[in-house]
Design a protein around this motif. Structure first.
Motif, PDB file in Angstrom:
ATOM      1  N   MET A   1       0.787  -1.095   0.172  1.00 55.96           N
ATOM      2  CA  MET A   1       0.025   0.139   0.059  1.00 55.96           C
ATOM      3  C   MET A   1       0.887   1.225   0.060  1.00 55.96           C
ATOM      4  O   MET A   1       1.925   1.270   0.714  1.00 55.96           O
ATOM      5  N   GLY A   2       0.507   2.417  -0.707  1.00 51.47           N
ATOM      6  CA  GLY A   2       1.431   3.164  -0.915  1.00 51.47           C
ATOM      7  C   GLY A   2       1.306   4.346   0.067  1.00 51.47           C
ATOM      8  O   GLY A   2       0.361   4.427   0.955  1.00 51.47           O
ATOM      9  N   LYS A   3       2.540   5.036   0.450  1.00 53.35           N
ATOM     10  CA  LYS A   3       2.418   5.656   1.480  1.00 53.35           C
ATOM     11  C   LYS A   3       2.551   7.300   1.075  1.00 53.35           C
ATOM     12  O   LYS A   3       2.651   7.518   0.144  1.00 53.35           O
ATOM     13  N   ILE A   4       2.339   8.228   2.031  1.00 53.21           N
ATOM     14  CA  ILE A   4       2.405   9.580   1.779  1.00 53.21           C
ATOM     15  C   ILE A   4       3.640  10.028   2.256  1.00 53.21           C
ATOM     16  O   ILE A   4       3.957  10.010   3.494  1.00 53.21           O
ATOM     17  N   ILE A   5       4.584  10.506   1.302  1.00 59.10           N
ATOM     18  CA  ILE A   5       5.984  10.885   1.627  1.00 59.10           C
ATOM     19  C   ILE A   5       6.428  12.255   1.394  1.00 59.10           C
ATOM     20  O   ILE A   5       5.883  12.859   0.082  1.00 59.10           O
ATOM     21  N   VAL A   6       6.792  13.177   2.395  1.00 54.95           N
ATOM     22  CA  VAL A   6       7.085  14.380   2.277  1.00 54.95           C
ATOM     23  C   VAL A   6       8.699  14.351   2.220  1.00 54.95           C
ATOM     24  O   VAL A   6       9.318  13.811   2.926  1.00 54.95           O
ATOM     25  N   LEU A   7       9.286  15.079   1.267  1.00 53.88           N
ATOM     26  CA  LEU A   7      10.612  15.382   0.896  1.00 53.88           C
ATOM     27  C   LEU A   7      10.822  16.951   0.922  1.00 53.88           C
ATOM     28  O   LEU A   7      10.402  17.484   0.345  1.00 53.88           O
ATOM     29  N   THR A   8      12.135  17.263   1.845  1.00 56.26           N
ATOM     30  CA  THR A   8      12.456  18.597   1.915  1.00 56.26           C
ATOM     31  C   THR A   8      13.594  18.567   0.852  1.00 56.26           C
ATOM     32  O   THR A   8      14.366  17.551   0.654  1.00 56.26           O
TER      33      THR A   8
ATOM     34  N   ASN B   1      -1.744  17.812   4.078  1.00 59.57           N
ATOM     35  CA  ASN B   1      -2.996  16.992   4.768  1.00 59.57           C
ATOM     36  C   ASN B   1      -4.148  16.934   3.999  1.00 59.57           C
ATOM     37  O   ASN B   1      -5.049  16.080   3.762  1.00 59.57           O
ATOM     38  N   LYS B   2      -4.251  18.313   3.244  1.00 64.56           N
ATOM     39  CA  LYS B   2      -5.590  18.452   2.738  1.00 64.56           C
ATOM     40  C   LYS B   2      -5.792  17.726   1.334  1.00 64.56           C
ATOM     41  O   LYS B   2      -6.585  17.123   0.992  1.00 64.56           O
ATOM     42  N   ILE B   3      -4.583  17.724   0.496  1.00 65.07           N
ATOM     43  CA  ILE B   3      -4.451  17.313  -0.880  1.00 65.07           C
ATOM     44  C   ILE B   3      -4.127  15.703  -0.921  1.00 65.07           C
ATOM     45  O   ILE B   3      -4.810  14.973  -1.575  1.00 65.07           O
ATOM     46  N   LEU B   4      -3.159  15.178   0.045  1.00 62.35           N
ATOM     47  CA  LEU B   4      -2.888  13.929   0.092  1.00 62.35           C
ATOM     48  C   LEU B   4      -3.157  13.032   1.252  1.00 62.35           C
ATOM     49  O   LEU B   4      -3.497  11.971   1.130  1.00 62.35           O
ATOM     50  N   GLY B   5      -3.284  13.787   2.425  1.00 55.25           N
ATOM     51  CA  GLY B   5      -3.540  13.175   3.412  1.00 55.25           C
ATOM     52  C   GLY B   5      -2.362  13.405   4.769  1.00 55.25           C
ATOM     53  O   GLY B   5      -1.444  14.085   4.204  1.00 55.25           O
TER      54      GLY B   5
END
Length: 275
Positions: A1-8, A74-78
């Motif tokens: 299952m895909g994750k929501i990943i944030v990269l700076t 959070n609004k767009i991806l979760g």
């Protein structure tokens, strides 16, 4: 299952490559960068490849900016599942001109010549803030999303400088050592809530920041570039794709019992004594 990943710092070469690789694995990617255009360029490439991504302008040294970025994510991806702290860099004002101090250097009146005694405190502070605070602040903001969930982790970007400092760049070496130390500290601190924390320690990769230091205009190596290759058993610079395998491992379930490690990706540089 895909994750929501944030990269700076994901508008750059290395983290941009990582972002695209993670998207190909089916994860939803939030590409954060101080430069909105750079972030959007990576997003466009991800979307062309069939992936899901958004680009957000964010300053890793401004907590309010990061909080606004989190709202969009959070609004767009979760809620964020995985955070990769890729923002970092050096500054010439925290860099000495020579590898060793000689007495005659103190008499050098050239404007851009810097000994240890000429290092600029603001330049050094900038490097420490960008690398260390630029890792800590995004973690404070995005790690809150991970509490109470399974399979969440943080991946920091340290450097081979953290193991053995390179000549000329004391600020950058010290800042990356702080990132490695923080990675271990945070791994222990977050261990009871199930958030793993690890770091990559890239060796020498050609990027926009160091290309002029390591190569000439014709593509040949500078003196410093040659020294690096001579000290690297695999006899080459790293390619951005060389980071992908370790990243996928540390962010995946295969590393579910791995936390607090700093993994060198350096072509053998750390293992070579020079003789």
């Amino acid at each position: 299952m895909g994750k929501i990943i944030v990269l700076t710092g994901a508008g750059g070469i290395l983290c941009g490559t990582i972002a695209k690789a993670l998207a190909r694995e089916g994860h939803k990617i939030a590409v954060l960068d101080l430069r909105k255009e750079a972030a959007e360029t990576v997003v466009e490439e991800i979307k062309k490849d069939g992936g899901i991504a958004i680009g957000i302008s964010a300053n890793v040294l401004d907590k309010d900016s990061l909080e606004e970025a989190k709202k969009l994510v959070n609004k767009i991806l979760g809620p964020c599942d995985i955070l990769i702290n890729g923002a970092g860099g050096n500054h010439p004002l925290g860099t000495t001109s020579n590898t060793h101090l000689l007495e005659e250097d103190l008499l050098n009146g050239t404007n851009d010549f810097r000994t240890f005694f000429d290092l600029d405190s603001d330049g050094i502070k900038f490097v420490f803030d960008l690398n260390f605070m630029g890792t800590l602040l995004p973690t404070q903001v995005f790690a809150k999303d991970m509490i109470g969930k399974k399979g969440c982790s943080i991946l920091n970007i340290s450097s081979m400088n953290a193991f053995t400092p390179l000549t000329k760049i004391p600020a950058y070496s010290g800042a990356k050592a702080a990132v490695s130390n923080f990675t271990q500290w945070l791994a222990v601190h977050f261990s009871k809530i199930g958030i793993r924390v690890n770091a990559l320690a890239p060796g020498f990769f050609l990027t926009d920041q160091n290309r002029g230091l390591l190569t000439m205009e014709d593509g040949s190596l500078t003196e410093r570039g040659n020294k690096i290759i001579e000290q690297t058993p695999m006899a080459r610079f790293g390619e951005p794709d060389d980071l992908i395998g370790t990243t996928l491992w540390l962010c995946g379930e295969g590393a579910s019992f791995v936390t607090g490690v700093v993994v060198p990706i350096d072509g053998g540089f750390k293992a070579f004594s020079g003789v």
